[in-house]
Each structure stands twice: as C-alpha cells, then as structure tokens.
Design a protein around this motif. Structure first.
Motif, PDB file in Angstrom:
ATOM      1  N   UNK A   1       2.594   1.995  -3.146  1.00  0.00           N
ATOM      2  CA  UNK A   1       1.762   2.372  -4.293  1.00  0.00           C
ATOM      3  C   UNK A   1       1.305   3.814  -4.205  1.00  0.00           C
ATOM      4  N   UNK A   2       1.669   4.503  -3.158  1.00  0.00           N
ATOM      5  CA  UNK A   2       1.242   5.891  -3.015  1.00  0.00           C
ATOM      6  C   UNK A   2       2.241   6.806  -3.718  1.00  0.00           C
TER       7      UNK A   2
ATOM      8  N   UNK B   1       0.617  -1.010  -8.350  1.00  0.00           N
ATOM      9  CA  UNK B   1      -0.536  -1.170  -7.472  1.00  0.00           C
ATOM     10  C   UNK B   1      -0.568  -2.578  -6.934  1.00  0.00           C
TER      11      UNK B   1
ATOM     12  N   UNK C   1       0.836  -1.203   0.000  1.00  0.00           N
ATOM     13  CA  UNK C   1       0.000   0.000   0.000  1.00  0.00           C
ATOM     14  C   UNK C   1       0.869   1.250   0.000  1.00  0.00           C
TER      15      UNK C   1
END
Lengths: 318, 296, 316
Positions: free
Chosen positions: C252-253, C267, C249
C-alpha cells in the motif's frame, strides 16, 4: 480553469509593518479540469500560502488569480458565494478542521448559506447522503457523531464529501494525507483519483514526492516562494533539470533502492537563487525557461554551471 | 491572569464535557461555598425593600445607638437605620457590579474578538486604544468627571467603571481568539461563505464559553470593588446609598473614634465577602475547566 | 551483549480499564545493530520504546523482562531506572525538538540538562563540541536560541545531547516525522553515523515510515495492535514479506515510480482493534484475507527462516 498569473504574497512584519517577508514570489501556473496538479515544496516554500490565496483566505498582493478568466480578488458577497460553490478546500489536520463542540453534520449545515434561497430539509439531507456515499461513508453512521468519535481517515473523507457537496469544479487538497495512517492514505488518495476522473481539477499540495508521483499529471516544485520547475510528472521526476529538484529526489527514501546508489545520486544543491531570494529577478530575464515541451525550469543556468553550495554547507543549513 | 489560562477544548473533547463540568461543580467546595455566600447576599438585597420599606437615609432612631432588637445593626450618628442602609446598599452594589461589569464586558469582548479575528492593522490600532485606556490615570480622570457632573448617580459611576476597566479583558480575549483563529475549523467556516460575525460568535466564542464566563465574573467582582473604593474616597454617587458610601460616611463622621463599629463593619465585611467569594468561585471554576490544575 | 526483551507486557491505566498497549513482545537487538520498529499509530511501538526507559508515569509494567548488557533493567520502577536512564539506555522522545525551551540558549540548556542528570558539564565540553562538528553543526549553535535553528538542526542537537553519555542503547522515537525530506535524510544518516562512530552500541528506531527504515536499519520489526507481526533483516523482509499485514502494508506504500494510472494501490480495509478489549487470537484476523478458524488462537512468534520470525499460522 484556475490560473495563477505571477501571483505574489508579501507579508508586513514587525511593528506597524516595517519589515517585509515574501512568502510567494510570482507563482505562475494553471490547473485544468480533470487533472491533478501537485504543488510540491518543503516547509516555508509557500505552498500552503498559495492554497490559501486560491481559497480567498488571504489576499493576493501581486499578480492575480483567475477562475475561468475572472479575477477572484474582486469577488464580493453573492459573487464570492458563487465562487465557493465551485472552489473548495480540504486541510491537513482532520481533527482541527472540525469544531469540537459540534457534531459532524455541522460542517455540512454551514454550507447551506451558500445555496442562496432556502432548500427543503429532505432535499438537503439527500444531497449530503449522496456526497457521503460517493466517498464510501454512510450518512446514518457518521452525521450524528462527534468528531473525536471518528478516525482521522473517516473525518478526512467527510471533509472531502463536504467539499464536493455543491457544484465543485476545483479542489485544493492541502496535505490531506500527511496525518493519516499508511493503510488509509492510499484509499483517500485513490479517492482523489476517482474525483479527477469525474472532471474535477485538483491542486494537490504536498511535501511527499512519492504521493505526488503516484497521483498527479503535472508537478510544480516550489522553493522559498518561487516555482523552480514545473511540467508533466513523468518529465519532472524522470528528468529533473533544476538542482533543487534533483536534491529532493535524491533525498526521498525509496523502498528498494538505497540512498546514493541509484541513477540519480543526490547532487548538491546548486540553486542560483539561494542567496538572492530577496532580490527581484533581473529585468529581461524570463521567469521560466521551457526546456522540453511543457517542462519549465526556473533557473538561469540550466546545466549546473551556476556557483552553488557544497554538500557540507547544505547539511549545515538543513 | 494565570487563573484564566488554557480554557479551549482540544480537538477530541465532546460535549459530554457539560456533564463532566456539572459533576465537578457540584463537588467543588470552593464553588459551592462561594455561590452560597453570594446567593445569601443577593437574597438579602432582593428582600431589602420588603424588610425595611422606606428611605434608608431617613432619620428614624436614636443617635449612634448600638445594635439592639429594634435596630439590628444599630444607628448612625444621625439616627439612620444602619440595617436598612445595608440592605439598600447591597442592592445598589450589585447593580453597579452588573452594570459596570456588563459595560466593561461588552467593550472588552468586542474589542478582543475583533482584534483577534482581524489581526493586522485593525489589531494594531485596537491594541493602541487598549493600551491608552489602560494607562489613563483613572483617579485623575474621575476627579475631572466629578467636577463636571455635580450630581451623580449610579449610572454615571457604572458607566465610568465600565469604560475604564475593560482593557485586560480585551487583551485576554484577543489572545484566545488568536489562538482559536489558527484552527482549521475557522478556515472551513470561512470557505463555506460564513460572514465574519457569525464565525466569531458561532464558531470561536462557543469554544471559549468557559473563558468568557469567568471573564465576566472577574469583571463583575472587580466592578464592585472599584465602586466601593471610589465611594469610600468620596468620588462616588452624590445621592443614594451603597456599601462604599456607608463606609465613607462612617469615616467622615468619626465612627472609628466614637466606637460606632456597627456602622462600618457590616459594609466592609459584606464587600470583602462578596468580592472574595467571586474570586474564589473563579478559581474553583478554573480548576474545573482546566483539568491540569486538578492534578494533585 | 546487546538487548534481550522477553515477553514484555505494558498496559496503560485509564478510567475505562487497562489499555493493553504492549502485549507480549519478545525480541533481541545485537550490539552494533540498528533495528527499525515500524507500525501504524496505536500499534504499541512508541510504548515499547518508552517502556525501555520508563519515563511515562502512566505505564504499568505487567510482565516480561528487559536485559541490556547482561543487566536486568528495573523497568517497573521509575525511580530505580534513574540510574540507567540516559547513561545505559537513552531516548530521543517524540516531539523532542519542539520541547526545547525557547528562552534558553542551546549551550545553557545543555549544561542544565547535564547537571540534572548528575553529570558535570565541564567534563563533556570538549566532547560536545566535537560531536556537534561531526554532525555538521557549527560551534556557534550553542550560543543560539532554538527559534534560530531549522527543524533538522534542532533534531541533530537533540540527538547529540541524547547520546553524549555514550549509551548502550538508543531509542529514537519518530525523529524524522516532522522534518522535510532533505532534513530527514540528514538526520537518518546521522543516526547511522552515531552507530559507526561508536557513540551508541545498539539502536531502535521507532517510526511509521518504512522507507526510511529500509535505508538505515539492519533489521526490521513490524508491530500490530500491541504484538510483533514479523521481524527479519531488512533486505529479507522487503524481498520476502511473510505476514499478511506486512505484505499488505508494503504493497500500500506508493513507492517512487508507481503511478495511479498504471497500478492502483490498495489500502487495508478496516481499522486496528481497540486495545481496551482486544479480540482473542490473532489481532489482525478481522482484516486479514487469509483468516479462518485457526486464527482464533494467537499464533506464536516463531522463526521460520534464518533470523526471520513471523506470528502467523498461514506461514508454515
């Protein structure tokens, strides 16, 4: 390729259009092939209005918008259809973009009219399947379903496939990521990057600076309908000159840096245009000043000499 | 107009809705009973000419006779068969309802769609027209019309009703169109080069089909009621027969004082039953299309 | 004192069966602590927040307990909770700022709201004004209609109202999502200010935006498909994320500075499982690059470092 030449949009409001609301004021920029340009602004900045003007959903009141030099306001009938073969858009809410009573393939069949002469069914179907494959979806899996049976990310990809179906050269992506989950956002964003590599020109409309920084070559900062800064993304984000840009960058929550501790601690919003939005720029004053090559700033006083709001006032009106 | 609120399917509803609708329709007492009543009257109206052939206004029987085996609804002061009049009257009542309601629906829907879709100055002008028609005193206008047309039939009456009762429908449809217009699938259709009329009828109207249906039912019922009222005060057709005319005649010829109840009670009951059933059907349909009303 | 939640399970009744929105969550929030609860849509974070105050009638409390300041909250019973609602535990619901009655002036709405909670509004008049000033709103906001205020202003009004009775615990459910970036910063900083001024003793901030949480939260808890994946002090979680989901997570930012041309982010393939019939064992295993047969049993949520708990077999 697509150019806005001092384009403006003014709405008439009130009974029988007595009042005036200026949504976009003399926006001036262009997008070339193979580049992603971010149009960054908060709500009320006019960024969606610009997107809709480019897509001919609303009319342009002042200035003009041209595609390859041709004014798009003059397009009618077959010429307009030719325009839509080349310029397309994807909107923010995937669930609102699909008519809930039709299956997903409806959005593709709507496009058939743009092709003019009839086309054989299997030729069309092949085209649709190819477009879906290019966004990582399989026609057999999605076309016969209803919109609510697919996820937001899948729907957005179908819409991108739809936008690419014909001979698209320019794409307006209006906040296409904001309604998606964090883990799917980046995939759709990477898709845009691939499209750019294929030669598409993309106007990426967003309020999220991190996304704009990630994907775009050039960035345009919009405030209350006016372009206040534009230039290469690295320049605008690395060396923001306009106080509004600085304020925006200072407010972005970053992942390894707390607010107010980094090199660019939020400077107060000292925009000279803050109170004079309704007044037109003084005659003889250039709309934008080129501070560095390609890096334009729309501020009469470049280095913060302009009297502005204090920090507290900014909080009160935020 | 609260009965017509919120019919638009939200993003995320499927057409399994049709099955859901059918399921609830078959279980709604309001709808079943009201449909049965309307159907019964329709059958009567359709079979009218077969059961009682000939001119319903002919003088055939004893004057002012009470209901009997031969004359089920008795006779008028002139010896006309009330039952025959009733049957033919039903037919013309439905015809006026259909024609008047149909005209009003056509105008109202067109005005509503165009105003809602176009917005801007078109909307302002159409709004003005709607408001003007809304405030015209219809009785006064009707008096002028009756003076103008010495001999009037159902057609004129239906046309008059149709041309004066559409404003509320236009308003309602305009509001729903505005709301649907804001949805992005309308924009998507436009940037696919779909012409305006196809956007309205292909994208927007199907999303408010239940709303349109209910609007028509209300216009139909309203038309019947207005026609009966106009007939009753003598501003209706000059020839022919209708339920309202029966009541007008019964009052004009002192049926109340003479105790000839069989002359005005059947038409009155019929009008009440038909119009009432239509409105109840509407409420029943609204409960189905607007599930929030179902929660008890 | 603070909050202690033990094995909380909350399901939603639906026609198709029970949606296991929250399936065994255990955590604690100390006094003075701001805990961030992050996750994607459908992970159960909003359900968690709402279950602590029980305002959603469709929820069914299936198991577990909630103890706040030593008092066990009767979260299974909506009526019994009325005594505690807004006074001991308060919530700023999602979309609250859109739910302001457009035909009421703000001041009048607040008075009516207080009356409905059994509080005489005159008693709080002075305090209300003081707090509005504290968050940067001028007093004339009380005389305005909601439409005259900007999003950030409305959100701050809602925040003041929700904390007027000095609750021990405040749950803020996606309060920054609909705001512009400058308003987001103002609102987030206001949350911290409430804690610093003592209006609120403990806070749970529920949002999908991890970067906002990094700015203001002391601890971060990550939820996935109705269960806790990881929980640690914020700095610790960002420096050393242990759960595969957390790591994927965060990576993927698109953090400011990262560019597509330089480093293409990835992602997480796949989608969260349906909570109607969730898979047995670890719910992330269908998307997890490290999953194997061991993961078919649900890993326990255990502390692997000081204050740092993870639910994953692969983290020793």
């Amino acid at each position: 390729m697509l150019t806005l030449e001092r384009a403006s949009k003014t709405y008439r409001i009130g009974a029988f259009g007595g009042g005036r609301l200026v949504a976009v004021r003399e926006a001036d920029f262009s997008v070339a092939q193979g580049e992603v340009v971010s149009l960054i602004g908060e709500s009320g900045s006019g960024k969606t209005t610009i997107g809709r003007m480019i897509l001919r959903l609303i009319s342009v009141n002042g200035g003009r918008i041209t595609l390859d030099g041709e004014d798009i306001a003059a397009l009618r009938g077959p010429a307009l259809r030719a325009y839509y073969r080349v310029v397309q858009g994807v909107f923010q809410d995937p669930f609102s973009s699909f008519n809930p009573i039709f299956k997903v393939d409806h959005v593709f069949s709507l496009l058939r009219g743009l092709l003019g002469g009839g086309q054989a069914d299997d030729g069309w179907r092949r085209r649709v399947d190819e477009a879906l494959a290019s966004v990582g979806l399989e026609g057999g899996q999605v076309l016969h379903k209803y919109p609510h049976q697919l996820s937001g990310g899948q729907l957005q990809r179908v819409l991108i496939a739809r936008a690419l179906l014909l001979d698209t050269r320019f794409l307006v992506a209006d906040e296409i990521i904001s309604m998606l989950d964090a883990s799917t956002r980046i995939d759709v964003l990477n898709l845009l990057g691939d499209l750019k590599a294929r030669g598409l020109g993309i106007l990426f409309i967003t309020h999220d600076l991190s996304l704009a920084n990630y994907i775009s070559e050039r960035a345009i900062i919009l405030r209350r309908g006016r372009v206040v800064e534009s230039g290469p993304t690295t320049a605008v984000f690395g060396n923001p000159l306009h106080p509004y840009t600085q304020q925006l960058l200072g407010a972005v929550p970053r992942l390894h840096e707390k607010w107010g501790t980094g090199p660019r601690s939020g400077k107060a919003d000292a925009c000279c245009y803050h109170d004079t939005v309704t007044a037109s720029p003084a005659a003889g004053q250039p709309a934008m000043v080129e501070a560095e090559p390609g890096h334009l700033v729309g501020c009469a006083n470049l280095y913060g000499v302009c009297p502005g709001d204090t920090d507290a006032e900014v909080r009160a009106t935020a | 107009m609260t009965a017509l609120a919120g019919q638009i399917p939200k993003a995320g509803e499927s057409v399994g809705r049709a099955r859901e609708v059918r399921y609830f329709v078959l279980r709604s007492r309001k709808i079943l009973i009201s449909t049965a009543i309307i159907a019964a009257f329709l059958v009567l109206a359709a079979l009218g000419p077969t059961i009682r052939p000939g001119d319903p206004n002919a003088f055939v029987g004893p004057l002012g006779a009470a209901p009997s085996a031969e004359y089920w609804f008795g006779t008028t002061t002139f010896g006309q068969d009330v039952f025959a009049q009733f049957l033919y009257g039903l037919g013309s009542t439905f015809a006026v309802g259909l024609a008047g309601g149909g005209i009003a629906a056509l105008i109202g829907v067109t005005v509503g769609f165009v105003a809602g879709y176009r917005g801007g100055i078109t909307d302002e002008i159409l709004n003005m027209v709607t408001n003007i028609v809304l405030v015209i005193p219809t009785i006064a206008l009707l008096v002028v019309v009756t003076a103008f047309f010495k001999a009037r039939g159902i057609v004129i009456e239906a046309a008059f009703i149709g041309l004066t009762s559409w404003p509320w429908a236009a308003r309602a449809i305009r509001a729903q169109t505005f709301s649907l217009n804001a949805r992005e699938f309308v924009d998507l259709a436009r940037i696919s080069g779909v012409p305006a009329w196809r956007v309205i009828f292909g994208e927007i109207a199907p999303n408010m089909s239940s709303y349109l249906f209910m609007t028509f039912i209300l216009l139909f019922g309203g038309s019947i009621l207005i026609a009966a009222s106009l007939d009753f005060i003598g501003l209706g057709p000059t020839s022919g027969v209708s339920l309202g005319l029966m009541m007008y005649n019964s009052v004009a010829w002192s049926a109340l004082q003479l105790g000839l109840w069989w002359w005005f009670v059947p038409p009155g009951v019929a009008i009440t039953a038909i119009v009432g059933s239509l409105y109840v059907m509407n409420v029943g349909l609204d409960e189905i299309f607007n599930p929030r009303l179902r929660e008890s | 004192m603070g909050l202690e939640v033990t094995d909380l399970r909350v399901y939603y009744r639906t026609l198709a069966g029970d949606v296991k929105a929250l399936d065994g969550v255990t955590l604690g929030v100390a006094e003075g602590e701001i805990m961030g609860l992050a996750g994607e849509s459908g992970c159960g974070k909003s359900t968690f927040g709402n279950s602590l105050i029980r305002i959603d009638g469709r929820m069914r409390h299936v198991g577990g307990s909630v103890v706040l300041d030593g008092i066990e909250l009767p979260i299974a019973d909506g009526d019994a909770m009325r005594e505690y609602r807004y006074k001991l535990v308060s919530i700023i619901p999602q979309y609250a700022m859109s739910a302001l009655n457009p035909t009421r002036r703000i001041g009048r709405m607040i008075d009516e709201l207080l009356e409905s909670r059994g509080v005489r509004h005159e008693e709080y008049e002075a305090e209300l004004r003081r707090r509005l000033a504290l968050v940067g709103l001028q007093e004339d906001v009380l005389r305005r209609y909601p439409i005259e205020l900007s999003g950030g202003m409305k959100q701050r009004v809602v925040m003041v109202i929700s904390t007027l009775l000095d609750p021990s615990l405040l749950i803020a459910d996606e309060i920054t999502s609909a705001l512009d970036v400058s308003s987001q910063k103002a609102v987030a900083q206001t949350l911290v200010q409430f804690r610093d001024e003592g209006f609120v003793r403990a806070m749970i901030v529920v949002t999908h935006d991890v970067s906002i949480l990094y700015q203001i939260a002391d601890t971060l808890a990550i939820m996935y498909a109705g269960r806790l994946a990881e929980k640690a002090p914020t700095e610790e979680l960002m420096e050393r994320p242990l759960h595969p989901y957390t790591r994927l997570l965060i990576s993927s930012l698109p953090e400011m500075g990262v560019r597509f041309a330089d480093a293409r982010l990835a992602g997480i393939p796949g989608a969260p499982p349906s909570l109607l019939n969730p898979p047995t064992g670890c719910r992330f295993r269908t998307r997890c690059p490290l999953a194997d047969a061991e993961c078919e049993t649900q890993p326990p949520f255990v502390e692997v470092a000081p204050e740092h708990a993870v639910a994953c077999w692969k983290v020793a």
